[in-house]
Design a protein around this motif. Structure first.
Motif, PDB file in Angstrom:
ATOM      1  N   CYS A 281       0.854  -1.186   0.000  1.00 28.29           N
ATOM      2  CA  CYS A 281       0.000   0.000   0.000  1.00 28.29           C
ATOM      3  C   CYS A 281       0.891   1.238   0.000  1.00 28.29           C
ATOM      4  O   CYS A 281       1.936   1.257   0.661  1.00 28.29           O
ATOM      5  CB  CYS A 281      -0.979   0.009   1.164  1.00 28.29           C
ATOM      6  SG  CYS A 281      -0.254  -0.189   2.788  1.00 28.29           S
ATOM      7  N   SER A 282       0.481   2.247  -0.754  1.00 24.49           N
ATOM      8  CA  SER A 282       1.295   3.428  -0.956  1.00 24.49           C
ATOM      9  C   SER A 282       0.513   4.687  -0.601  1.00 24.49           C
ATOM     10  O   SER A 282      -0.586   4.903  -1.120  1.00 24.49           O
ATOM     11  CB  SER A 282       1.764   3.477  -2.419  1.00 24.49           C
ATOM     12  OG  SER A 282       2.465   4.672  -2.691  1.00 24.49           O
ATOM     13  N   ARG A 283       1.072   5.498   0.297  1.00 24.02           N
ATOM     14  CA  ARG A 283       0.516   6.787   0.710  1.00 24.02           C
ATOM     15  C   ARG A 283      -0.968   6.658   1.066  1.00 24.02           C
ATOM     16  O   ARG A 283      -1.817   7.423   0.633  1.00 24.02           O
ATOM     17  CB  ARG A 283       0.716   7.854  -0.367  1.00 24.02           C
ATOM     18  CG  ARG A 283       2.193   8.108  -0.664  1.00 24.02           C
ATOM     19  CD  ARG A 283       2.390   9.287  -1.588  1.00 24.02           C
ATOM     20  NE  ARG A 283       1.998  10.531  -0.932  1.00 24.02           N
ATOM     21  CZ  ARG A 283       2.759  11.203  -0.068  1.00 24.02           C
ATOM     22  NH1 ARG A 283       3.949  10.738   0.266  1.00 24.02           N
ATOM     23  NH2 ARG A 283       2.343  12.333   0.474  1.00 24.02           N
ATOM     24  N   LEU A 284      -1.248   5.665   1.890  1.00 21.87           N
ATOM     25  CA  LEU A 284      -2.624   5.350   2.280  1.00 21.87           C
ATOM     26  C   LEU A 284      -3.129   6.349   3.312  1.00 21.87           C
ATOM     27  O   LEU A 284      -2.437   6.661   4.284  1.00 21.87           O
ATOM     28  CB  LEU A 284      -2.665   3.941   2.864  1.00 21.87           C
ATOM     29  CG  LEU A 284      -3.919   3.094   2.634  1.00 21.87           C
ATOM     30  CD1 LEU A 284      -4.123   2.850   1.154  1.00 21.87           C
ATOM     31  CD2 LEU A 284      -3.776   1.768   3.369  1.00 21.87           C
ATOM     32  N   ASN A 285      -4.333   6.870   3.100  1.00 24.01           N
ATOM     33  CA  ASN A 285      -4.991   7.752   4.059  1.00 24.01           C
ATOM     34  C   ASN A 285      -6.387   7.226   4.331  1.00 24.01           C
ATOM     35  O   ASN A 285      -7.099   6.797   3.410  1.00 24.01           O
ATOM     36  CB  ASN A 285      -5.100   9.183   3.514  1.00 24.01           C
ATOM     37  CG  ASN A 285      -3.780   9.917   3.589  1.00 24.01           C
ATOM     38  OD1 ASN A 285      -3.504  10.624   4.537  1.00 24.01           O
ATOM     39  ND2 ASN A 285      -2.932   9.720   2.577  1.00 24.01           N
ATOM     40  N   PHE A 286      -6.778   7.259   5.626  1.00 20.64           N
ATOM     41  CA  PHE A 286      -8.110   6.758   5.968  1.00 20.64           C
ATOM     42  C   PHE A 286      -8.567   7.340   7.296  1.00 20.64           C
ATOM     43  O   PHE A 286      -7.775   7.504   8.227  1.00 20.64           O
ATOM     44  CB  PHE A 286      -8.107   5.232   6.077  1.00 20.64           C
ATOM     45  CG  PHE A 286      -9.444   4.654   6.471  1.00 20.64           C
ATOM     46  CD1 PHE A 286     -10.463   4.553   5.546  1.00 20.64           C
ATOM     47  CD2 PHE A 286      -9.674   4.240   7.772  1.00 20.64           C
ATOM     48  CE1 PHE A 286     -11.702   4.042   5.912  1.00 20.64           C
ATOM     49  CE2 PHE A 286     -10.898   3.729   8.147  1.00 20.64           C
ATOM     50  CZ  PHE A 286     -11.925   3.632   7.205  1.00 20.64           C
ATOM     51  N   HIS A 298      -2.386   7.923   8.017  1.00 22.77           N
ATOM     52  CA  HIS A 298      -1.927   9.088   7.255  1.00 22.77           C
ATOM     53  C   HIS A 298      -0.662   8.749   6.461  1.00 22.77           C
ATOM     54  O   HIS A 298       0.361   8.358   7.035  1.00 22.77           O
ATOM     55  CB  HIS A 298      -1.633  10.256   8.206  1.00 22.77           C
ATOM     56  CG  HIS A 298      -1.189  11.498   7.521  1.00 22.77           C
ATOM     57  ND1 HIS A 298      -2.023  12.268   6.742  1.00 22.77           N
ATOM     58  CD2 HIS A 298       0.023  12.113   7.491  1.00 22.77           C
ATOM     59  CE1 HIS A 298      -1.362  13.303   6.276  1.00 22.77           C
ATOM     60  NE2 HIS A 298      -0.118  13.230   6.710  1.00 22.77           N
ATOM     61  N   ASP A 299      -0.750   8.855   5.129  1.00 20.49           N
ATOM     62  CA  ASP A 299       0.400   8.659   4.230  1.00 20.49           C
ATOM     63  C   ASP A 299       1.173   7.388   4.562  1.00 20.49           C
ATOM     64  O   ASP A 299       2.406   7.395   4.684  1.00 20.49           O
ATOM     65  CB  ASP A 299       1.338   9.870   4.289  1.00 20.49           C
ATOM     66  CG  ASP A 299       0.777  11.063   3.516  1.00 20.49           C
ATOM     67  OD1 ASP A 299      -0.167  10.861   2.721  1.00 20.49           O
ATOM     68  OD2 ASP A 299       1.271  12.173   3.715  1.00 20.49           O
ATOM     69  N   LEU A 300       0.458   6.295   4.692  1.00 21.95           N
ATOM     70  CA  LEU A 300       1.072   5.035   5.103  1.00 21.95           C
ATOM     71  C   LEU A 300       1.636   4.260   3.914  1.00 21.95           C
ATOM     72  O   LEU A 300       0.940   4.027   2.923  1.00 21.95           O
ATOM     73  CB  LEU A 300       0.037   4.168   5.835  1.00 21.95           C
ATOM     74  CG  LEU A 300       0.455   2.728   6.151  1.00 21.95           C
ATOM     75  CD1 LEU A 300       1.623   2.727   7.131  1.00 21.95           C
ATOM     76  CD2 LEU A 300      -0.709   1.932   6.702  1.00 21.95           C
ATOM     77  N   ASP A 301       2.894   3.848   4.023  1.00 23.54           N
ATOM     78  CA  ASP A 301       3.511   2.900   3.100  1.00 23.54           C
ATOM     79  C   ASP A 301       3.767   1.613   3.892  1.00 23.54           C
ATOM     80  O   ASP A 301       4.407   1.648   4.944  1.00 23.54           O
ATOM     81  CB  ASP A 301       4.838   3.437   2.554  1.00 23.54           C
ATOM     82  CG  ASP A 301       4.651   4.672   1.677  1.00 23.54           C
ATOM     83  OD1 ASP A 301       3.594   4.785   1.042  1.00 23.54           O
ATOM     84  OD2 ASP A 301       5.563   5.520   1.661  1.00 23.54           O
ATOM     85  N   MET A 335      -7.541   7.889   0.383  1.00 24.46           N
ATOM     86  CA  MET A 335      -6.540   8.175  -0.641  1.00 24.46           C
ATOM     87  C   MET A 335      -5.507   7.050  -0.622  1.00 24.46           C
ATOM     88  O   MET A 335      -5.391   6.312   0.353  1.00 24.46           O
ATOM     89  CB  MET A 335      -5.834   9.519  -0.378  1.00 24.46           C
ATOM     90  CG  MET A 335      -6.696  10.753  -0.522  1.00 24.46           C
ATOM     91  SD  MET A 335      -5.768  12.270  -0.137  1.00 24.46           S
ATOM     92  CE  MET A 335      -4.472  12.183  -1.381  1.00 24.46           C
ATOM     93  N   GLY A 336      -4.748   6.933  -1.714  1.00 24.99           N
ATOM     94  CA  GLY A 336      -3.669   5.962  -1.770  1.00 24.99           C
ATOM     95  C   GLY A 336      -3.974   4.790  -2.670  1.00 24.99           C
ATOM     96  O   GLY A 336      -5.104   4.619  -3.153  1.00 24.99           O
ATOM     97  N   GLU A 337      -2.944   3.978  -2.918  1.00 24.49           N
ATOM     98  CA  GLU A 337      -3.069   2.823  -3.810  1.00 24.49           C
ATOM     99  C   GLU A 337      -2.736   1.537  -3.067  1.00 24.49           C
ATOM    100  O   GLU A 337      -1.900   1.524  -2.158  1.00 24.49           O
ATOM    101  CB  GLU A 337      -2.113   2.947  -4.998  1.00 24.49           C
ATOM    102  CG  GLU A 337      -2.488   4.016  -5.997  1.00 24.49           C
ATOM    103  CD  GLU A 337      -1.540   4.036  -7.185  1.00 24.49           C
ATOM    104  OE1 GLU A 337      -1.956   4.533  -8.236  1.00 24.49           O
ATOM    105  OE2 GLU A 337      -0.392   3.548  -7.044  1.00 24.49           O
TER     106      GLU A 337
END
Length: 553
Positions: A281-286, A298-301, A335-337
């Motif tokens: 997961c890249s730049r995950l926000n939730f 926040h912005d999780l890799d 947000m994020g992939e």
């Protein structure tokens, strides 16, 4: 005070079959007693607690509490203010919109006057440290704060008997400490009877008496100091030996020559250092709230490697389970992939690839029988009917549930430990490549934990990718290859042996220090233990260092 005479309890399934949970229990408990109930999964601990608490009535025999008997048609109504019951999960008994209303709820139901209710609520808010939270929604409390609120809402009725069903089961380090302080205060009341279902011996050591249940009967009633002298007997009752007791007194340190030192890395692991990544997961926000609230994630890799066991440790409410639901496709990130084997994955892709086993297994159970509940997943993922029974038998066998005994049981008539094993069986029956287990050892006895550990290792050896989420730092440190500690800005991943010498990181992540790291730190052997890849106090290289169980006094 409390008397059970020839008490038995049976449940009946939808097909008319019945199972005896408790049989021929005779028991007497005096005023002011401190009783712990222990035993393996399915032995009847919670059922006995519910009988004592008046939540259920026996199939045979009589339960008398004070002068009130189950033969009395008004038994439950008359018992209401005399016995307080605290469930494993506080969410199962919290009903109101804010803390203040939750405390008032029981008093209002018994028709007390408004002034009395107001005074008593104010008093309990102060006594339990909840005054600043009086208008806060229970949903916004930490796990420990929820359990304290549940305890206060029970004690506001001034019961003479308090029954607790594994109250630590869903709590992190901070929550356990909050609850311990409150229970220690209650134990000062010499009139109050306290009865606690306990999984770990550490929770029961200061009780007057332990009732050991086995196959629905009281196998032994003894003082804690007596049972601790018989470790083999503990294992017989499905209880792990409290090896932490050995950390309370000096033990002989090993010679330096046996443990050659090695240097460990002082930095976290970067994504590019993890081989054969299956999920990323890249730049995950939730976040669960509105857009004005701070994101939970926040912005999780983060990534999971194929055939590797990963672990996450962190405090309640930090976002561990939310991340699990995102990875398994149950909720969408803001947000994020997310990528599977390098390709962008949508929710449908994630659902097909990831099996998520919930923290509370009953949330995912709905069928009329355990067979149908386990069958639901593989049936919907294309397992043919002629192969379905074989898949179910195999999954039940590997978690230790007898097929013939349990296949027709309702999932809602299982013990907490049995429900967790059944949930794991349902998860592995789907055959998915990634398995996320959220608190997999909660409510499990010692033999069941060992089976789960073997199962997890076997699944990883078969190429399955495993993510473990738990408050049990000993379990995570023993099982995981990579451990992510959920610090202030999110999970930071370490190779597990690099965590030797970094005890402060566990505290920063709201977790207890694994006992093997605590032992190594005491004697200055962190580098040596890391070199020998020692990840548990049961490691054979430590047999000379730790007192032999059979000779421990």
């Amino acid at each position: 005070m409390i008397s059970l005479k020839n008490v038995s309890y049976r449940i009946t399934g939808g097909d008319g079959k019945s199972w005896t949970i408790l049989k021929d229990i005779t028991l007497s408990i005096e005023k002011g007693a401190r009783i712990a109930i222990m035993g393996p999964n399915g032995s009847g601990k919670t059922t006995l607690a519910k009988l004592i608490g008046g939540l259920i009535v026996p199939s045979e025999g009589d339960v008398t509490i004070g002068s009130i008997s189950t033969k009395d048609r008004q038994f439950r109504k008359r018992l209401g203010t005399k016995v307080g019951f605290l469930f494993q999960n506080p969410e199962h008994q919290i009903l109101s919109i804010n803390v203040e209303r939750e405390l008032a709820f029981g008093l209002e139901n018994y028709g007390l006057e408004t002034d009395i209710i107001r005074d008593r609520v104010n008093s309990l808010l102060e006594l339990y440290g909840l005054a600043k939270m009086r208008q806060r929604s229970p949903a916004r409390l930490s796990g420990g704060e929820k359990q304290i609120l549940a305890l206060a809402s029970v004690m506001i009725l001034n019961p003479g008997i308090l029954v607790l069903d594994e109250p630590n089961a869903h709590l992190d380090k901070c929550g356990k400490e909050l609850l311990r302080i409150e229970l220690d205060r209650l134990k000062e009341d010499q009139e109050l009877v306290i009865i606690q279902v306990a999984r770990n011996f550490e929770e029961a050591e200061d009780f007057d008496r332990i009732l050991m249940l086995l196959s629905g009967s009281i196998a032994e009633s003894c003082a804690p100091r007596d049972i601790i002298k018989a470790p083999a007997k503990l294992k017989h009752y499905g209880i792990d030996y409290p090896i932490s007791f050995l950390l309370r007194k000096p033990v002989s340190a090993p010679s330096k020559g046996k443990f050659p030192a090695t240097a460990s890395s002082d930095r976290p692991v970067h994504l590019q250092e993890i081989p054969d990544i299956e999920m990323e997961c890249s730049r995950l926000n939730f976040g669960w709230g509105n857009q004005n609230e701070k994101a939970l994630i926040h912005d999780l890799d983060y990534c999971l490697a194929k055939g590797v066991i990963h672990g996450i440790l962190g405090p309640i409410g930090c976002g561990k389970s939310s991340l699990a639901m995102i990875l398994s496709g149950l909720v969408r990130p803001n947000m994020g992939e997310l990528l599977l084997e390098g390709k962008i994955a949508g929710q449908e892709d994630l659902i097909k690839a990831v099996s998520y086993l919930f923290q509370s297994p009953e949330r995912g159970m709905f069928a009329s029988s355990l067979y149908e509940d386990i069958a639901y997943g593989p049936r919907n993922f294309g397992v043919a009917d002629d192969k379905l029974e074989g898949v179910i038998k195999k999954s039940m066998r590997v978690v230790g549930l007898d097929f013939d005994r349990f296949k027709d049981r309702s999932p809602f008539n299982l013990s907490g430990g049995e429900a967790r094993l059944a949930a794991i069986a349902g998860g592995i029956a789907t055959g998915k490549s990634i398995i996320i287990l959220d608190e997999p050892t909660e409510e499990l006895d010692y033999p069941a934990k060992r089976k789960i550990k073997r199962l997890i290792r076997n699944l990883a050896a078969e190429g399955k990718t495993i993510l473990l989420i738990s408050h049990d730092s000993d379990f995570i440190f023993e099982m995981a290859d990579f451990i992510a500690l959920w610090l202030e800005n999110g999970p930071v991943t370490y190779r597990k042996y690099d965590l030797y010498g970094k005890m402060e990181l566990f505290g920063n992540a709201g977790s207890e220090v694994p006992k093997v790291i605590e032992l190594a730190d005491r004697y200055g052997y962190c580098g040596e233990f890391a070199a020998r890849k020692i990840d548990t106090l049961d490691h054979p290289d430590l047999t000379e260092m730790l007192v032999d169980y059979r000779n421990h006094d």
